[in-house]
Design an enzyme around this catalytic site. Structure first.
Site, PDB file in Angstrom:
ATOM      1  N   SER A 136       0.853  -1.167   0.000  1.00 43.86           N
ATOM      2  CA  SER A 136       0.000   0.000   0.000  1.00 43.86           C
ATOM      3  C   SER A 136       0.901   1.234   0.000  1.00 43.86           C
ATOM      4  O   SER A 136       1.698   1.418   0.909  1.00 43.86           O
ATOM      5  CB  SER A 136      -0.888  -0.021   1.250  1.00 43.86           C
ATOM      6  N   LYS A 162      -1.145  -0.927  -4.386  1.00 43.42           N
ATOM      7  CA  LYS A 162      -2.343  -0.154  -4.016  1.00 43.42           C
ATOM      8  C   LYS A 162      -1.927   1.293  -3.825  1.00 43.42           C
ATOM      9  O   LYS A 162      -0.985   1.585  -3.094  1.00 43.42           O
ATOM     10  CB  LYS A 162      -2.943  -0.736  -2.733  1.00 43.42           C
ATOM     11  N   LYS A 164      -2.961   5.127  -2.625  1.00 44.94           N
ATOM     12  CA  LYS A 164      -3.897   5.958  -1.870  1.00 44.94           C
ATOM     13  C   LYS A 164      -4.282   7.132  -2.763  1.00 44.94           C
ATOM     14  O   LYS A 164      -3.438   7.690  -3.479  1.00 44.94           O
ATOM     15  CB  LYS A 164      -3.227   6.457  -0.584  1.00 44.94           C
ATOM     16  N   ASP A 189      -7.312   3.236  -3.071  1.00 45.36           N
ATOM     17  CA  ASP A 189      -8.023   3.316  -1.788  1.00 45.36           C
ATOM     18  C   ASP A 189      -8.179   4.787  -1.418  1.00 45.36           C
ATOM     19  O   ASP A 189      -7.191   5.505  -1.270  1.00 45.36           O
ATOM     20  CB  ASP A 189      -7.225   2.585  -0.705  1.00 45.36           C
ATOM     21  N   GLU A 215     -11.348   1.013  -3.531  1.00 45.92           N
ATOM     22  CA  GLU A 215     -11.632   0.732  -2.123  1.00 45.92           C
ATOM     23  C   GLU A 215     -12.203   1.954  -1.407  1.00 45.92           C
ATOM     24  O   GLU A 215     -11.632   3.038  -1.469  1.00 45.92           O
ATOM     25  CB  GLU A 215     -10.315   0.275  -1.458  1.00 45.92           C
ATOM     26  N   ASP A 240     -14.007  -1.370   2.896  1.00 44.82           N
ATOM     27  CA  ASP A 240     -13.085  -1.571   4.019  1.00 44.82           C
ATOM     28  C   ASP A 240     -13.806  -1.055   5.269  1.00 44.82           C
ATOM     29  O   ASP A 240     -14.530  -1.797   5.946  1.00 44.82           O
ATOM     30  CB  ASP A 240     -11.770  -0.816   3.723  1.00 44.82           C
ATOM     31  N   LYS A 264     -10.266  -6.932   7.806  1.00 39.58           N
ATOM     32  CA  LYS A 264      -9.264  -6.596   8.820  1.00 39.58           C
ATOM     33  C   LYS A 264      -9.765  -7.143  10.146  1.00 39.58           C
ATOM     34  O   LYS A 264     -10.906  -6.862  10.539  1.00 39.58           O
ATOM     35  CB  LYS A 264      -9.073  -5.081   8.931  1.00 39.58           C
ATOM     36  N   GLY A 292      -4.484  -4.230   5.864  1.00 37.73           N
ATOM     37  CA  GLY A 292      -3.358  -4.090   6.783  1.00 37.73           C
ATOM     38  C   GLY A 292      -3.520  -2.823   7.592  1.00 37.73           C
ATOM     39  O   GLY A 292      -4.138  -1.855   7.134  1.00 37.73           O
TER      40      GLY A 292
HETATM   41  C1  NPQ Z   1      -6.409   1.057   4.792  1.00 35.70           C
HETATM   42  N1  NPQ Z   1      -4.090   0.634   5.649  1.00 35.70           N
HETATM   43  O1  NPQ Z   1      -6.427   0.070   4.092  1.00 35.70           O
HETATM   44  C2  NPQ Z   1      -5.365   1.258   5.894  1.00 35.70           C
HETATM   45  C3  NPQ Z   1      -5.321   2.639   6.390  1.00 35.70           C
HETATM   46  C4  NPQ Z   1      -4.426   2.950   7.538  1.00 35.70           C
HETATM   47  C5  NPQ Z   1      -2.063  -0.291   4.747  1.00 35.70           C
HETATM   48  O2  NPQ Z   1      -3.432   1.164   3.569  1.00 35.70           O
HETATM   49  C6  NPQ Z   1      -1.140   5.193  10.623  1.00 35.70           C
HETATM   50  C7  NPQ Z   1      -1.275   6.022   9.523  1.00 35.70           C
HETATM   51  C8  NPQ Z   1      -1.843   4.015  10.663  1.00 35.70           C
HETATM   52  C9  NPQ Z   1      -2.138   5.667   8.490  1.00 35.70           C
HETATM   53  C10 NPQ Z   1      -3.404   2.443   9.651  1.00 35.70           C
HETATM   54  C11 NPQ Z   1      -3.262   0.581   4.593  1.00 35.70           C
HETATM   55  C12 NPQ Z   1      -2.689   3.646   9.632  1.00 35.70           C
HETATM   56  C13 NPQ Z   1      -2.853   4.492   8.550  1.00 35.70           C
HETATM   57  C14 NPQ Z   1      -4.246   2.133   8.601  1.00 35.70           C
HETATM   58  C15 NPQ Z   1      -3.708   4.130   7.529  1.00 35.70           C
HETATM   59  O3  NPQ Z   1      -7.300   1.872   4.655  1.00 35.70           O
HETATM   60 MG    MG Z   2      -8.545   0.802   3.195  1.00 36.24          MG
END
Ligand code: NPQ
Ligand code: MG
Length: 372
Positions: A136, A162, A164, A189, A215, A240, A264, A292
């Site tokens: 990610s 992935k 953001k 995402d 996502e 999610d 998750k 994650g």
């Molecule tokens: C998601 N995780 O899928 C989350 C969002 C997430 C790996 O994209 C600190 C800063 C902790 C940002 C935990 C991934 C976090 C964070 C999760 C973002 O949406």
């Molecule tokens: Mg997500």
């Protein structure tokens, strides 16, 4: 299992690189580590993935500590636990606080597996020894910078990327990556950054970029508008944040608001509920994959065990340890295999050993609770 004591460690770990999403940016990760000890001296570990601030979900590290200390741990001390699922039944009256519940339940699964000498993967019904994973990638300054970061991850062997996105940092960024890497499995995402009106126009061009999924574009607790958006997109919408239980998953699938589900453990209130969602999605022919939360080696091991179940049909956000941490709190570090997979731990329970020195190094404060 009769529980003797529980210790909570509030840890703060530096990240290898700042991680930015549509909601916030962090360069360290707060987490609550749960240590459960039974009256025979067996120990189980769990991880509460709630963050420092309630950007992703309503919980925080400190709300989880409060709910564990004042409600969940006292309930655990109330009587013997025959199976980790028993404990969840006993605290079903506690509304929400899924991440707090999941962290304690994870420690009970680890303990349960160690007592039986069986791996979490076997206990959950996992079938694979290694699971496909992706990475990610946080928001970057420019499309060029993003392409460079993606190139570096592909170089390291990640086979699925992935990205953001958020309003103003979406189509141009994704297009640059798609043009640079025409064949790479790619998904995006938004972490709830759009409303229906802006999504249907701003995200339109993404529908022609051969993405695996989009996502959580809309509100963190929404189902209906995702249903409406899906009607206008060929690309599968994946939920999610909105999927906090098997019941929510059922409703989302019934209204065609989620053609793919990100699972998750923390968000859904534990491994037991995560398996329930997996099974329900399989029955509906909806693929799932492991999300994650920047887990330590403890939560990462749990994600790997879960992702070994057969309906985890897309690569997980379960990256190698070094994508996030230079020093982890488990002795085991997870690394990518040549085929873009990570190997599921085989030892009893979670199959990882906690590095108590590292744990102490990262601990801001800890507290122990004892059964009567
Ligand atoms: C998601 N995780 O899928 C989350 C969002 C997430 C790996 O994209 C600190 C800063 C902790 C940002 C935990 C991934 C976090 C964070 C999760 C973002 O949406
Ligand atoms: Mg997500």
């Amino acid at each position: 299992m009769r529980i003797h004591s529980v210790t909570l460690y509030h840890v703060r770990m530096p990240l290898v690189a700042t991680f930015a999403t549509s909601t916030h940016s962090r360069d360290q990760r707060d987490a609550l580590i749960v240590e459960v000890r039974d009256t025979d001296g067996y120990i189980g570990w769990g991880e509460v993935v709630a963050g420092f601030a309630p950007h992703y979900s309503p919980e925080t590290t400190i709300t989880a500590e409060h709910v564990l200390a004042d409600f969940l741990i006292p309930a655990l001390f109330d009587g013997p636990v025959h199976h980790p699922g028993d404990f969840l039944d006993r605290v079903a009256w506690v509304r929400n606080h899924n991440m707090a519940k999941a962290g304690l339940e994870m420690a009970l699964w680890d303990l349960y597996g160690k007592r039986l000498g069986r791996s979490l993967r076997d206990l959950l019904g996992g079938t694979r020894e290694r699971v496909p994973v992706g990475v990610s990638v946080g928001l970057q300054e420019s499309p060029q910078a993003l392409v460079q970061v993606v190139a570096a991850y592909l170089e390291q062997g990640y086979r699925r990327i992935k990205l953001k996105i958020k309003p103003g940092q979406d189509v141009m960024f994704v297009r640059a990556v798609r043009e640079a890497f025409p064949d790479v499995p790619l998904q995006v995402d938004a972490n709830s950054a759009y409303d229906l009106e802006t999504a249907r126009t701003a995200l339109r061009p993404l529908d022609d970029m051969n993405l695996l999924l989009i996502e959580q574009p809309l509100a963190y607790d929404d189902l209906w508008d995702h249903h409406k958006l899906q009607k206008e997109f060929r690309t599968p919408i994946c939920l999610d944040e909105s999927i906090t239980s098997a019941e929510k998953a059922r409703k989302a699938m019934e209204m065609d608001a989620a053609r793919v589900i990100n699972i998750k453990v923390g968000r859904v209130g534990g491994l037991t509920e995560a398996v329930r969602i997996h099974d329900l999605a399989a029955a509906n022919k909806v693929p799932v994959w492991s999300g994650g939360m920047l887990e330590t080696g403890i939560g990462r091991a749990a994600n790997l065990a879960l992702a070994s179940l057969p309906n985890f049909r897309l690569p997980g956000d379960i990256s190698a340890t070094d994508r996030y941490y230079r020093l982890d709190i488990t002795h085991e570090r997870f690394a990518l295999n040549d085929d873009g997979t990570i190997t599921v731990p085989q030892g009893p329970g979670l199959g990882v050993r906690v590095n108590r020195e590292a744990l102490a190094f990262y601990t801001l404060h800890s507290m122990s609770y004892y059964a009567e």
